[in-house]
Write a protein that holds these residues in place. Structure first.
Motif, PDB file in Angstrom:
ATOM      1  N   GLN A 186     -32.330 -30.293 -18.698  1.00 47.32           N
ATOM      2  CA  GLN A 186     -32.862 -29.670 -17.490  1.00 47.32           C
ATOM      3  C   GLN A 186     -33.845 -28.543 -17.804  1.00 47.32           C
ATOM      4  N   LYS A 187     -33.539 -27.738 -18.833  1.00 49.51           N
ATOM      5  CA  LYS A 187     -34.394 -26.593 -19.124  1.00 49.51           C
ATOM      6  C   LYS A 187     -34.392 -26.289 -20.611  1.00 49.51           C
ATOM      7  N   VAL A 188     -35.409 -25.568 -21.048  1.00 49.17           N
ATOM      8  CA  VAL A 188     -35.559 -25.145 -22.437  1.00 49.17           C
ATOM      9  C   VAL A 188     -35.769 -23.636 -22.445  1.00 49.17           C
ATOM     10  N   GLY A 189     -35.198 -22.950 -23.422  1.00 44.83           N
ATOM     11  CA  GLY A 189     -35.325 -21.495 -23.473  1.00 44.83           C
ATOM     12  C   GLY A 189     -35.544 -20.979 -24.884  1.00 44.83           C
ATOM     13  N   VAL A 190     -36.225 -19.842 -24.974  1.00 47.37           N
ATOM     14  CA  VAL A 190     -36.444 -19.137 -26.237  1.00 47.37           C
ATOM     15  C   VAL A 190     -35.766 -17.775 -26.132  1.00 47.37           C
ATOM     16  N   LYS A 191     -34.959 -17.443 -27.148  1.00 46.27           N
ATOM     17  CA  LYS A 191     -34.234 -16.173 -27.155  1.00 46.27           C
ATOM     18  C   LYS A 191     -34.718 -15.306 -28.305  1.00 46.27           C
ATOM     19  N   LEU A 192     -34.907 -14.026 -28.040  1.00 47.35           N
ATOM     20  CA  LEU A 192     -35.234 -13.050 -29.075  1.00 47.35           C
ATOM     21  C   LEU A 192     -34.234 -11.902 -29.011  1.00 47.35           C
ATOM     22  N   LYS A 193     -33.782 -11.458 -30.181  1.00 51.84           N
ATOM     23  CA  LYS A 193     -33.001 -10.226 -30.263  1.00 51.84           C
ATOM     24  C   LYS A 193     -33.838  -9.228 -31.059  1.00 51.84           C
ATOM     25  N   PHE A 194     -33.956  -8.012 -30.528  1.00 47.68           N
ATOM     26  CA  PHE A 194     -34.846  -7.028 -31.120  1.00 47.68           C
ATOM     27  C   PHE A 194     -34.109  -6.077 -32.066  1.00 47.68           C
ATOM     28  N   SER A 195     -34.860  -5.211 -32.732  1.00 46.93           N
ATOM     29  CA  SER A 195     -34.295  -4.288 -33.717  1.00 46.93           C
ATOM     30  C   SER A 195     -33.236  -3.379 -33.115  1.00 46.93           C
ATOM     31  N   ASP A 196     -33.388  -3.042 -31.823  1.00 44.00           N
ATOM     32  CA  ASP A 196     -32.413  -2.167 -31.167  1.00 44.00           C
ATOM     33  C   ASP A 196     -31.260  -2.954 -30.548  1.00 44.00           C
ATOM     34  N   PHE A 197     -31.163  -4.264 -30.885  1.00 42.70           N
ATOM     35  CA  PHE A 197     -30.089  -5.166 -30.468  1.00 42.70           C
ATOM     36  C   PHE A 197     -30.183  -5.586 -28.998  1.00 42.70           C
ATOM     37  N   ARG A 198     -31.250  -5.185 -28.298  1.00 43.65           N
ATOM     38  CA  ARG A 198     -31.501  -5.795 -26.997  1.00 43.65           C
ATOM     39  C   ARG A 198     -31.872  -7.254 -27.223  1.00 43.65           C
ATOM     40  N   GLY A 241     -39.130  -4.574 -33.591  1.00 40.27           N
ATOM     41  CA  GLY A 241     -39.209  -5.793 -34.371  1.00 40.27           C
ATOM     42  C   GLY A 241     -38.238  -6.832 -33.829  1.00 40.27           C
ATOM     43  N   VAL A 242     -38.334  -8.048 -34.343  1.00 36.99           N
ATOM     44  CA  VAL A 242     -37.454  -9.143 -33.921  1.00 36.99           C
ATOM     45  C   VAL A 242     -36.483  -9.448 -35.055  1.00 36.99           C
ATOM     46  N   ARG A 243     -35.176  -9.371 -34.769  1.00 35.63           N
ATOM     47  CA  ARG A 243     -34.163  -9.608 -35.795  1.00 35.63           C
ATOM     48  C   ARG A 243     -33.511 -10.981 -35.665  1.00 35.63           C
ATOM     49  N   LEU A 244     -33.679 -11.649 -34.517  1.00 35.24           N
ATOM     50  CA  LEU A 244     -33.086 -12.977 -34.329  1.00 35.24           C
ATOM     51  C   LEU A 244     -33.974 -13.774 -33.389  1.00 35.24           C
ATOM     52  N   ILE A 245     -34.132 -15.059 -33.709  1.00 40.71           N
ATOM     53  CA  ILE A 245     -34.850 -15.984 -32.846  1.00 40.71           C
ATOM     54  C   ILE A 245     -33.950 -17.180 -32.563  1.00 40.71           C
ATOM     55  N   GLY A 246     -33.884 -17.572 -31.306  1.00 39.73           N
ATOM     56  CA  GLY A 246     -33.067 -18.714 -30.920  1.00 39.73           C
ATOM     57  C   GLY A 246     -33.843 -19.663 -30.030  1.00 39.73           C
ATOM     58  N   LEU A 247     -33.433 -20.911 -30.053  1.00 38.30           N
ATOM     59  CA  LEU A 247     -34.034 -21.950 -29.232  1.00 38.30           C
ATOM     60  C   LEU A 247     -32.898 -22.748 -28.609  1.00 38.30           C
ATOM     61  N   GLN A 248     -32.932 -22.954 -27.296  1.00 43.24           N
ATOM     62  CA  GLN A 248     -31.813 -23.613 -26.632  1.00 43.24           C
ATOM     63  C   GLN A 248     -32.290 -24.514 -25.505  1.00 43.24           C
ATOM     64  N   ILE A 249     -31.444 -25.481 -25.186  1.00 44.14           N
ATOM     65  CA  ILE A 249     -31.705 -26.360 -24.055  1.00 44.14           C
ATOM     66  C   ILE A 249     -30.490 -26.357 -23.150  1.00 44.14           C
ATOM     67  N   GLY A 250     -30.738 -26.498 -21.856  1.00 40.34           N
ATOM     68  CA  GLY A 250     -29.660 -26.586 -20.888  1.00 40.34           C
ATOM     69  C   GLY A 250     -29.653 -27.976 -20.282  1.00 40.34           C
ATOM     70  N   PHE A 251     -28.461 -28.537 -20.116  1.00 39.36           N
ATOM     71  CA  PHE A 251     -28.329 -29.878 -19.575  1.00 39.36           C
ATOM     72  C   PHE A 251     -28.050 -29.835 -18.079  1.00 39.36           C
ATOM     73  N   LYS A 252     -28.476 -30.867 -17.399  1.00 41.72           N
ATOM     74  CA  LYS A 252     -28.196 -30.984 -15.980  1.00 41.72           C
ATOM     75  C   LYS A 252     -26.785 -31.493 -15.789  1.00 41.72           C
ATOM     76  N   THR A 253     -25.995 -30.785 -14.981  1.00 39.86           N
ATOM     77  CA  THR A 253     -24.622 -31.213 -14.700  1.00 39.86           C
ATOM     78  C   THR A 253     -24.519 -31.519 -13.217  1.00 39.86           C
ATOM     79  N   ASN A 254     -23.611 -32.451 -12.888  1.00 44.45           N
ATOM     80  CA  ASN A 254     -23.491 -32.818 -11.478  1.00 44.45           C
ATOM     81  C   ASN A 254     -22.701 -31.775 -10.701  1.00 44.45           C
ATOM     82  N   ALA A 255     -22.720 -31.886  -9.397  1.00 46.83           N
ATOM     83  CA  ALA A 255     -22.123 -30.862  -8.539  1.00 46.83           C
ATOM     84  C   ALA A 255     -20.630 -30.713  -8.782  1.00 46.83           C
ATOM     85  N   LEU A 256     -19.932 -31.813  -9.044  1.00 45.68           N
ATOM     86  CA  LEU A 256     -18.494 -31.754  -9.271  1.00 45.68           C
ATOM     87  C   LEU A 256     -18.194 -30.930 -10.495  1.00 45.68           C
TER      88      LEU A 256
END
Length: 354
Positions: free
Chosen positions: A289-301, A332-347
């Motif tokens: 359903q969706k694709v996302g990019v995650k970054l964690k910064f030097s201050d852990f945000r 700076g960037v201390r972590l990089i992530g890549l993720q996908i989300g799947f479509k789930t039915n209403a139930l």
């Protein structure tokens, strides 16, 4: 009235390593990132926990707390094999099994006739067979619903059993600290405390308008859990909600082009995981359903930028990376992530935990 068991293996990855090498049993032991890298602790044994080492702790911090910590990179093949053994044991008692990870699961034994239908004796027998057949210990919680069963499994760790009968639910939840409720993290617990709300009894006595004002939609869940209410069924469908890969970097990245290079290395890893999942029965029925990019910064945000209907291609991911990069506030960037989300039915969505 349901009879739910939550089984939680004790320091699972570390326990497998101690089983296979008894010399490690009394040493502080952790499975996690290398000493030279900025990894995190996956799990640790109880001697390590005595020093304050915890799961998800940065490896460097763990080593400062316990310089003599034995650190292993781990062997996922061994852990998966042990998990399959344990899952096979569960199947002897019920087919209503909801795995949460390799080392924990919910079991609905409402219709199990073994031991005259006693969920307590069933849980004890499961733990006994796990130890006899794998050499590993498990803790179990027995309760009328999933939320309380999970809370109960943590009461007598390690190698323990705790039971909350239907008649005991009301008194048990009254004294339960709010930070033990699922969905109540550090920030929410702080906000609750500032309002003078510390345990479930306080929530039950609090005015509903006050809860709605400060917690919005979460107020309903707080009220239900504070009364021991959880109507979620044990969900046997193993359809995933997401899939991802990430990398904690040895040094903070300060150039955007360095982030692009790391993202390009993560992309084929995620594609392989997606291909493997797509070959399973659940995966064949689960569209991305969706694709996302995650970054964690030097201050852990950390920040995540997602987009629906996005193909898993580097050129399509770069705008997401760019937007996340703009949020770094010169960090700076201390972590990089890549993720996908799947479509789930209403139930399925109705049965998801809050």
């Amino acid at each position: 009235m349901r009879k739910i068991i939550h089984i939680d293996m004790d320091c699972f990855f570390a326990a497998v390593e101690m089983r296979d090498n008894p010399a490690l049993k009394h040493l502080p032991l952790a499975i996690g990132g290398a000493r030279q890298a900025r990894g995190v602790i996956s799990t640790c044994n109880y001697p390590a926990r005595a020093y304050g080492v915890r799961s998800a702790m940065p490896t460097g911090q763990a080593l400062k707390l316990c310089p003599q910590l034995t650190l292993l990179s781990g062997n996922m093949d061994k852990y998966v094999a042990a998990s399959r053994q344990i899952r096979a044991i569960f199947a002897r008692y019920t087919d209503q099994i909801e795995p949460l990870s390799l080392d924990e699961a919910y079991l609905d034994v409402t219709d199990c006739t073994l031991f005259q239908g006693s969920a307590t004796r069933i849980a004890d027998d499961i733990r006994r067979n796990i130890f006899l057949e794998t050499g590993l210990t498990a803790s179990a919680g027995v309760a009328p619903n999933k939320f309380l069963a999970k809370i109960a499994s943590d009461e007598n760790k390690p190698d323990g059993l705790f039971v909350i009968t239907p008649a005991e639910v009301s008194e048990f939840v009254k004294r339960l600290p709010l930070q033990r409720l699922p969905g109540v993290g550090v920030k929410t617990a702080e906000r609750l405390s500032l309002l003078g709300l510390h345990n479930c009894a306080d929530i039950a006595a609090a005015p509903l308008p006050l809860l709605i004002k400060h917690f919005g939609a979460q107020a309903d869940n707080l009220l239900k859990r504070s009364q021991g209410i959880d109507e979620r069924a044990v969900c046997c469908n193993e359809q995933r909600k997401s899939l991802g890969v990430e990398r904690t970097l040895e040094h903070d990245l300060t150039q955007y082009t360095e982030c692009v290079e790391t993202l390009s290395q993560l992309l084929p890893q995620l594609q392989r995981r997606l291909d493997h999942y797509s070959n399973t029965a659940a995966g064949r029925l689960t569209p991305v359903q969706k694709v996302g990019v995650k970054l964690k910064f030097s201050d852990f945000r950390q920040t995540t930028v997602e987009k629906q209907g996005q193909p898993l291609q580097l050129d399509k991911l770069l705008p997401l990376l760019d937007e996340a990069w703009q949020r770094r506030s010169e960090q700076g960037v201390r972590l990089i992530g890549l993720q996908i989300g799947f479509k789930t039915n209403a139930l399925q969505q109705l049965s998801l935990p809050f």
